[in-house]
Scaffold this motif. Structure first.
Motif, PDB file in Angstrom:
ATOM      1  N   GLN A   3      28.719 -30.313   8.298  1.00 34.17           N
ATOM      2  CA  GLN A   3      27.854 -29.174   7.978  1.00 34.17           C
ATOM      3  C   GLN A   3      26.536 -29.654   7.379  1.00 34.17           C
ATOM      4  O   GLN A   3      25.473 -29.120   7.704  1.00 34.17           O
ATOM      5  CB  GLN A   3      28.549 -28.219   7.006  1.00 34.17           C
ATOM      6  N   GLU A   4      26.611 -30.652   6.516  1.00 30.19           N
ATOM      7  CA  GLU A   4      25.397 -31.152   5.882  1.00 30.19           C
ATOM      8  C   GLU A   4      24.430 -31.724   6.922  1.00 30.19           C
ATOM      9  O   GLU A   4      23.220 -31.485   6.852  1.00 30.19           O
ATOM     10  CB  GLU A   4      25.737 -32.219   4.832  1.00 30.19           C
ATOM     11  N   GLU A   5      24.970 -32.465   7.887  1.00 29.44           N
ATOM     12  CA  GLU A   5      24.132 -33.027   8.944  1.00 29.44           C
ATOM     13  C   GLU A   5      23.517 -31.922   9.804  1.00 29.44           C
ATOM     14  O   GLU A   5      22.347 -31.993  10.183  1.00 29.44           O
ATOM     15  CB  GLU A   5      24.944 -33.982   9.813  1.00 29.44           C
ATOM     16  N   LYS A   6      24.317 -30.912  10.124  1.00 27.97           N
ATOM     17  CA  LYS A   6      23.809 -29.797  10.923  1.00 27.97           C
ATOM     18  C   LYS A   6      22.721 -29.044  10.170  1.00 27.97           C
ATOM     19  O   LYS A   6      21.699 -28.665  10.744  1.00 27.97           O
ATOM     20  CB  LYS A   6      24.959 -28.856  11.306  1.00 27.97           C
ATOM     21  N   VAL A   7      22.925 -28.813   8.885  1.00 29.58           N
ATOM     22  CA  VAL A   7      21.913 -28.132   8.069  1.00 29.58           C
ATOM     23  C   VAL A   7      20.622 -28.948   8.066  1.00 29.58           C
ATOM     24  O   VAL A   7      19.528 -28.393   8.249  1.00 29.58           O
ATOM     25  CB  VAL A   7      22.436 -27.892   6.635  1.00 29.58           C
ATOM     26  N   GLU A   8      20.735 -30.235   7.874  1.00 25.09           N
ATOM     27  CA  GLU A   8      19.553 -31.111   7.873  1.00 25.09           C
ATOM     28  C   GLU A   8      18.818 -31.000   9.211  1.00 25.09           C
ATOM     29  O   GLU A   8      17.591 -30.868   9.258  1.00 25.09           O
ATOM     30  CB  GLU A   8      19.974 -32.559   7.619  1.00 25.09           C
ATOM     31  N   SER A   9      19.570 -30.990  10.293  1.00 30.62           N
ATOM     32  CA  SER A   9      18.992 -30.861  11.627  1.00 30.62           C
ATOM     33  C   SER A   9      18.298 -29.514  11.812  1.00 30.62           C
ATOM     34  O   SER A   9      17.198 -29.437  12.369  1.00 30.62           O
ATOM     35  CB  SER A   9      20.098 -31.038  12.676  1.00 30.62           C
ATOM     36  N   LEU A  10      18.937 -28.457  11.334  1.00 23.37           N
ATOM     37  CA  LEU A  10      18.340 -27.123  11.444  1.00 23.37           C
ATOM     38  C   LEU A  10      17.051 -27.005  10.637  1.00 23.37           C
ATOM     39  O   LEU A  10      16.093 -26.375  11.085  1.00 23.37           O
ATOM     40  CB  LEU A  10      19.343 -26.054  10.995  1.00 23.37           C
ATOM     41  N   VAL A  11      17.032 -27.601   9.467  1.00 26.22           N
ATOM     42  CA  VAL A  11      15.820 -27.569   8.645  1.00 26.22           C
ATOM     43  C   VAL A  11      14.685 -28.278   9.391  1.00 26.22           C
ATOM     44  O   VAL A  11      13.558 -27.765   9.462  1.00 26.22           O
ATOM     45  CB  VAL A  11      16.063 -28.206   7.257  1.00 26.22           C
ATOM     46  N   ASP A  12      15.002 -29.426   9.978  1.00 30.41           N
ATOM     47  CA  ASP A  12      13.987 -30.153  10.743  1.00 30.41           C
ATOM     48  C   ASP A  12      13.501 -29.340  11.936  1.00 30.41           C
ATOM     49  O   ASP A  12      12.302 -29.241  12.187  1.00 30.41           O
ATOM     50  CB  ASP A  12      14.541 -31.500  11.223  1.00 30.41           C
ATOM     51  N   GLU A  13      14.439 -28.752  12.684  1.00 29.35           N
ATOM     52  CA  GLU A  13      14.075 -27.950  13.856  1.00 29.35           C
ATOM     53  C   GLU A  13      13.229 -26.748  13.461  1.00 29.35           C
ATOM     54  O   GLU A  13      12.256 -26.411  14.150  1.00 29.35           O
ATOM     55  CB  GLU A  13      15.330 -27.479  14.586  1.00 29.35           C
ATOM     56  N   LEU A  14      13.601 -26.098  12.383  1.00 34.15           N
ATOM     57  CA  LEU A  14      12.849 -24.941  11.910  1.00 34.15           C
ATOM     58  C   LEU A  14      11.415 -25.335  11.558  1.00 34.15           C
ATOM     59  O   LEU A  14      10.462 -24.629  11.892  1.00 34.15           O
ATOM     60  CB  LEU A  14      13.549 -24.311  10.700  1.00 34.15           C
ATOM     61  N   GLY A  15      11.279 -26.460  10.904  1.00 36.61           N
ATOM     62  CA  GLY A  15       9.937 -26.948  10.560  1.00 36.61           C
ATOM     63  C   GLY A  15       9.105 -27.224  11.799  1.00 36.61           C
ATOM     64  O   GLY A  15       7.917 -26.883  11.853  1.00 36.61           O
ATOM     65  N   ILE A  16       9.724 -27.812  12.830  1.00 40.07           N
ATOM     66  CA  ILE A  16       9.009 -28.103  14.071  1.00 40.07           C
ATOM     67  C   ILE A  16       8.602 -26.804  14.766  1.00 40.07           C
ATOM     68  O   ILE A  16       7.463 -26.642  15.198  1.00 40.07           O
ATOM     69  CB  ILE A  16       9.882 -28.973  15.001  1.00 40.07           C
ATOM     70  N   ILE A  17       9.547 -25.869  14.864  1.00 39.99           N
ATOM     71  CA  ILE A  17       9.271 -24.591  15.541  1.00 39.99           C
ATOM     72  C   ILE A  17       8.131 -23.846  14.855  1.00 39.99           C
ATOM     73  O   ILE A  17       7.249 -23.294  15.508  1.00 39.99           O
ATOM     74  CB  ILE A  17      10.543 -23.714  15.595  1.00 39.99           C
ATOM     75  N   LEU A  18       8.167 -23.826  13.537  1.00 42.90           N
ATOM     76  CA  LEU A  18       7.156 -23.081  12.789  1.00 42.90           C
ATOM     77  C   LEU A  18       5.894 -23.896  12.499  1.00 42.90           C
ATOM     78  O   LEU A  18       4.913 -23.357  11.993  1.00 42.90           O
ATOM     79  CB  LEU A  18       7.745 -22.564  11.468  1.00 42.90           C
ATOM     80  N   GLY A  19       5.941 -25.185  12.821  1.00 40.45           N
ATOM     81  CA  GLY A  19       4.794 -26.042  12.550  1.00 40.45           C
ATOM     82  C   GLY A  19       4.549 -26.233  11.074  1.00 40.45           C
ATOM     83  O   GLY A  19       3.400 -26.272  10.616  1.00 40.45           O
ATOM     84  N   ILE A  20       5.633 -26.354  10.312  1.00 38.32           N
ATOM     85  CA  ILE A  20       5.536 -26.440   8.850  1.00 38.32           C
ATOM     86  C   ILE A  20       5.969 -27.825   8.384  1.00 38.32           C
ATOM     87  O   ILE A  20       6.936 -28.394   8.884  1.00 38.32           O
ATOM     88  CB  ILE A  20       6.464 -25.396   8.178  1.00 38.32           C
ATOM     89  N   ILE A  21       5.270 -28.340   7.419  1.00 38.98           N
ATOM     90  CA  ILE A  21       5.723 -29.532   6.699  1.00 38.98           C
ATOM     91  C   ILE A  21       6.168 -29.035   5.327  1.00 38.98           C
ATOM     92  O   ILE A  21       5.373 -28.505   4.555  1.00 38.98           O
ATOM     93  CB  ILE A  21       4.607 -30.585   6.563  1.00 38.98           C
TER      94      ILE A  21
END
Length: 87
Positions: A3-21
């Motif tokens: 779950q922790e790895e998936k959450v980390e991946s989702l946070v990264d993907e969300l940042g990419i999708i939204l163009g956020i750092i």
């Protein structure tokens, strides 16, 4: 994947999708919220699974009683429930 790895991946993907750092504090907050959601979903799944197990045990109880007799059926039902929980 944990779950922790998936959450980390989702946070990264969300940042990419939204163009956020993310700032570190916002990253931590988002990860915390996603973990809470994952834990809630696990609890819901466990409740749903237990409800299905209970229903299956209720359904097979009369058949087990017919097969092995009333006195043996309690242990047979418990063994059946344990087997279902391993699934």
């Amino acid at each position: 994947m944990t779950q922790e790895e998936k959450v980390e991946s989702l946070v990264d993907e969300l940042g990419i999708i939204l163009g956020i750092i993310y700032t570190e504090s916002s990253r931590v907050t988002i990860k915390k919220l996603l973990m809470e959601m994952a834990e809630w979903k696990d609890e819901q799944f466990a409740k749903e699974k237990q409800a299905l197990i209970d229903k299956a045990c209720e359904w097979v109880t009369p058949y087990f009683k017919d097969l092995v007799g009333y006195n043996c059926s309690g242990e047979l039902i418990k063994d059946f429930e344990k087997a279902l929980k391993k699934i």
